[in-house]
Design a protein around this motif. Sequence first.
Motif, PDB file in Angstrom:
ATOM      1  N   VAL A  29       0.866  -1.176   0.000  1.00 20.74           N
ATOM      2  CA  VAL A  29       0.000   0.000   0.000  1.00 20.74           C
ATOM      3  C   VAL A  29       0.909   1.234   0.000  1.00 20.74           C
ATOM      4  O   VAL A  29       1.836   1.332   0.812  1.00 20.74           O
ATOM      5  N   THR A  30       0.643   2.135  -0.924  1.00 15.41           N
ATOM      6  CA  THR A  30       1.419   3.374  -1.017  1.00 15.41           C
ATOM      7  C   THR A  30       0.491   4.570  -0.842  1.00 15.41           C
ATOM      8  O   THR A  30      -0.736   4.410  -0.725  1.00 15.41           O
ATOM      9  N   THR A  31       1.067   5.744  -0.860  1.00 17.97           N
ATOM     10  CA  THR A  31       0.236   6.947  -0.731  1.00 17.97           C
ATOM     11  C   THR A  31      -0.738   7.076  -1.885  1.00 17.97           C
ATOM     12  O   THR A  31      -1.787   7.710  -1.747  1.00 17.97           O
ATOM     13  N   ALA A  32      -0.424   6.464  -3.022  1.00 25.74           N
ATOM     14  CA  ALA A  32      -1.312   6.514  -4.191  1.00 25.74           C
ATOM     15  C   ALA A  32      -2.603   5.741  -3.976  1.00 25.74           C
ATOM     16  O   ALA A  32      -3.523   5.849  -4.783  1.00 25.74           O
ATOM     17  N   TYR A  33      -2.671   4.965  -2.929  1.00 25.31           N
ATOM     18  CA  TYR A  33      -3.907   4.275  -2.579  1.00 25.31           C
ATOM     19  C   TYR A  33      -4.842   5.191  -1.759  1.00 25.31           C
ATOM     20  O   TYR A  33      -5.983   4.846  -1.508  1.00 25.31           O
ATOM     21  N   TYR A  34      -4.288   6.323  -1.293  1.00 25.63           N
ATOM     22  CA  TYR A  34      -5.053   7.293  -0.511  1.00 25.63           C
ATOM     23  C   TYR A  34      -5.902   6.630   0.585  1.00 25.63           C
ATOM     24  O   TYR A  34      -7.116   6.826   0.637  1.00 25.63           O
ATOM     25  N   PRO A  35      -5.280   5.919   1.488  1.00 25.77           N
ATOM     26  CA  PRO A  35      -6.063   5.227   2.522  1.00 25.77           C
ATOM     27  C   PRO A  35      -6.901   6.180   3.365  1.00 25.77           C
ATOM     28  O   PRO A  35      -6.441   7.244   3.786  1.00 25.77           O
ATOM     29  N   ASN A  36      -8.142   5.759   3.585  1.00 25.80           N
ATOM     30  CA  ASN A  36      -9.040   6.417   4.528  1.00 25.80           C
ATOM     31  C   ASN A  36      -9.284   5.430   5.672  1.00 25.80           C
ATOM     32  O   ASN A  36      -9.344   4.211   5.439  1.00 25.80           O
ATOM     33  N   TRP A  37      -9.468   5.960   6.863  1.00 19.52           N
ATOM     34  CA  TRP A  37      -9.793   5.141   8.030  1.00 19.52           C
ATOM     35  C   TRP A  37     -11.088   5.635   8.659  1.00 19.52           C
ATOM     36  O   TRP A  37     -11.315   6.856   8.743  1.00 19.52           O
ATOM     37  N   PHE A  38     -11.907   4.679   9.122  1.00 15.77           N
ATOM     38  CA  PHE A  38     -13.189   4.993   9.733  1.00 15.77           C
ATOM     39  C   PHE A  38     -13.339   4.246  11.048  1.00 15.77           C
ATOM     40  O   PHE A  38     -12.824   3.130  11.202  1.00 15.77           O
ATOM     41  N   GLN A  39     -14.078   4.870  11.960  1.00 12.60           N
ATOM     42  CA  GLN A  39     -14.431   4.238  13.230  1.00 12.60           C
ATOM     43  C   GLN A  39     -15.935   3.994  13.223  1.00 12.60           C
ATOM     44  O   GLN A  39     -16.699   4.871  12.796  1.00 12.60           O
ATOM     45  N   GLN A  40     -16.354   2.824  13.679  1.00 14.44           N
ATOM     46  CA  GLN A  40     -17.779   2.552  13.760  1.00 14.44           C
ATOM     47  C   GLN A  40     -18.113   1.911  15.093  1.00 14.44           C
ATOM     48  O   GLN A  40     -17.557   0.864  15.437  1.00 14.44           O
ATOM     49  N   PRO A  46     -20.529   4.796  10.228  1.00 17.63           N
ATOM     50  CA  PRO A  46     -19.079   5.023  10.330  1.00 17.63           C
ATOM     51  C   PRO A  46     -18.782   6.509  10.476  1.00 17.63           C
ATOM     52  O   PRO A  46     -19.556   7.363  10.025  1.00 17.63           O
ATOM     53  N   ARG A  47     -17.654   6.785  11.116  1.00 14.29           N
ATOM     54  CA  ARG A  47     -17.170   8.164  11.262  1.00 14.29           C
ATOM     55  C   ARG A  47     -15.776   8.227  10.673  1.00 14.29           C
ATOM     56  O   ARG A  47     -14.912   7.403  11.012  1.00 14.29           O
ATOM     57  N   ALA A  48     -15.566   9.193   9.794  1.00 14.77           N
ATOM     58  CA  ALA A  48     -14.260   9.333   9.153  1.00 14.77           C
ATOM     59  C   ALA A  48     -13.223   9.834  10.160  1.00 14.77           C
ATOM     60  O   ALA A  48     -13.500  10.766  10.936  1.00 14.77           O
ATOM     61  N   LEU A  49     -12.037   9.221  10.130  1.00 18.09           N
ATOM     62  CA  LEU A  49     -10.948   9.622  11.019  1.00 18.09           C
ATOM     63  C   LEU A  49      -9.747  10.183  10.259  1.00 18.09           C
ATOM     64  O   LEU A  49      -9.195  11.214  10.620  1.00 18.09           O
ATOM     65  N   ILE A  50      -9.321   9.464   9.225  1.00 15.59           N
ATOM     66  CA  ILE A  50      -8.076   9.768   8.510  1.00 15.59           C
ATOM     67  C   ILE A  50      -8.338   9.696   7.015  1.00 15.59           C
ATOM     68  O   ILE A  50      -9.089   8.820   6.560  1.00 15.59           O
ATOM     69  N   TYR A  51      -7.712  10.585   6.253  1.00 20.35           N
ATOM     70  CA  TYR A  51      -7.760  10.497   4.799  1.00 20.35           C
ATOM     71  C   TYR A  51      -6.376  10.704   4.224  1.00 20.35           C
ATOM     72  O   TYR A  51      -5.499  11.282   4.890  1.00 20.35           O
ATOM     73  N   SER A  52      -6.188  10.236   3.009  1.00 16.56           N
ATOM     74  CA  SER A  52      -4.914  10.391   2.321  1.00 16.56           C
ATOM     75  C   SER A  52      -3.728  10.003   3.230  1.00 16.56           C
ATOM     76  O   SER A  52      -2.780  10.780   3.411  1.00 16.56           O
ATOM     77  N   THR A  53      -3.826   8.833   3.781  1.00 15.70           N
ATOM     78  CA  THR A  53      -2.799   8.174   4.587  1.00 15.70           C
ATOM     79  C   THR A  53      -2.611   8.766   5.995  1.00 15.70           C
ATOM     80  O   THR A  53      -2.659   8.030   6.988  1.00 15.70           O
ATOM     81  N   THR A  54      -2.394  10.078   6.079  1.00 17.12           N
ATOM     82  CA  THR A  54      -1.973  10.673   7.355  1.00 17.12           C
ATOM     83  C   THR A  54      -2.830  11.832   7.840  1.00 17.12           C
ATOM     84  O   THR A  54      -2.658  12.287   8.970  1.00 17.12           O
ATOM     85  N   ASN A  55      -3.739  12.313   7.001  1.00 16.06           N
ATOM     86  CA  ASN A  55      -4.447  13.555   7.330  1.00 16.06           C
ATOM     87  C   ASN A  55      -5.671  13.318   8.210  1.00 16.06           C
ATOM     88  O   ASN A  55      -6.464  12.411   7.962  1.00 16.06           O
ATOM     89  N   LYS A  56      -5.804  14.169   9.228  1.00 16.16           N
ATOM     90  CA  LYS A  56      -6.916  14.051  10.164  1.00 16.16           C
ATOM     91  C   LYS A  56      -8.026  15.039   9.804  1.00 16.16           C
ATOM     92  O   LYS A  56      -7.772  16.131   9.299  1.00 16.16           O
TER      93      LYS A  56
END
Lengths: 109, 123
Positions: A29-40, A46-56
């Motif tokens: 997984v690289t930054t080009a995958y633009y990972p998002n993280w969610f808490q549920q 779900p509630r969004a926590l993180i986008y584009s790997t590191t951004n809150k």
Amino acid sequence: QTVVTQEPSLTVSPGGTVTLTCASSTGSVTTAYYPNWFQQKPGQAPRALIYSTTNKHSWTPARFSGSLLGGKAALTLSGVQPEDEADYYCLVYYAGALVCGGGTKLTVL
Amino acid sequence: QVQLVQSGAEVKKPGASVKVSCKASGYSLTSYNIQWVRQAPGQGLEWMGIINPSGGRTNYAQKFQGRVTMTRDTSTSTVYMELSSLRSADTAVYYCARDLGDFWSGYPLFDYWGQGTLVTVSS
């Protein structure tokens, strides 16, 4: 078909630190995958926590942080609180589609 | 404040169709994309597709192509997700979510989610 894998469950003590990971069957997984993280939490959307790997988001507590770790996306919780007990999902972009991981059930005990 | 308010729960028979709405408020609907994600009981999240409310452009997950249609009504700030040929495996909570990013450039950025709509498929 891309498969995204997360730890099914993790347990952490209050005040501790835990890292959840998100791996892709396509390779690292690289930054080009633009990972998002969610808490549920149970019964909630779900509630969004993180986008584009590191951004809150503006509402994301400071104890949550995103990164890349050993070819995976990672979500680290430092100084875990009882209210952090929840399911956590990652989502990545790959080849014109979005793929969600199976989720990690985090228990605070 | 930004809100996405979805329509109420539905019960459908196998083979029928369902149309779920997602009404946006607190911002201009045409400014950002809307994603649709579903969650079967006790299961994880599954991406269904995206609509750009400005021009109506859509992109559907391969699994749902031919069965899903996403549309919008800019006059009421509402987007719709219609799923046809329902089967029991489609029983799930369906969510809409705002995407501030640029999906077609490979940059998803989810922020606000709707409250979810439970669709039950049962004979």
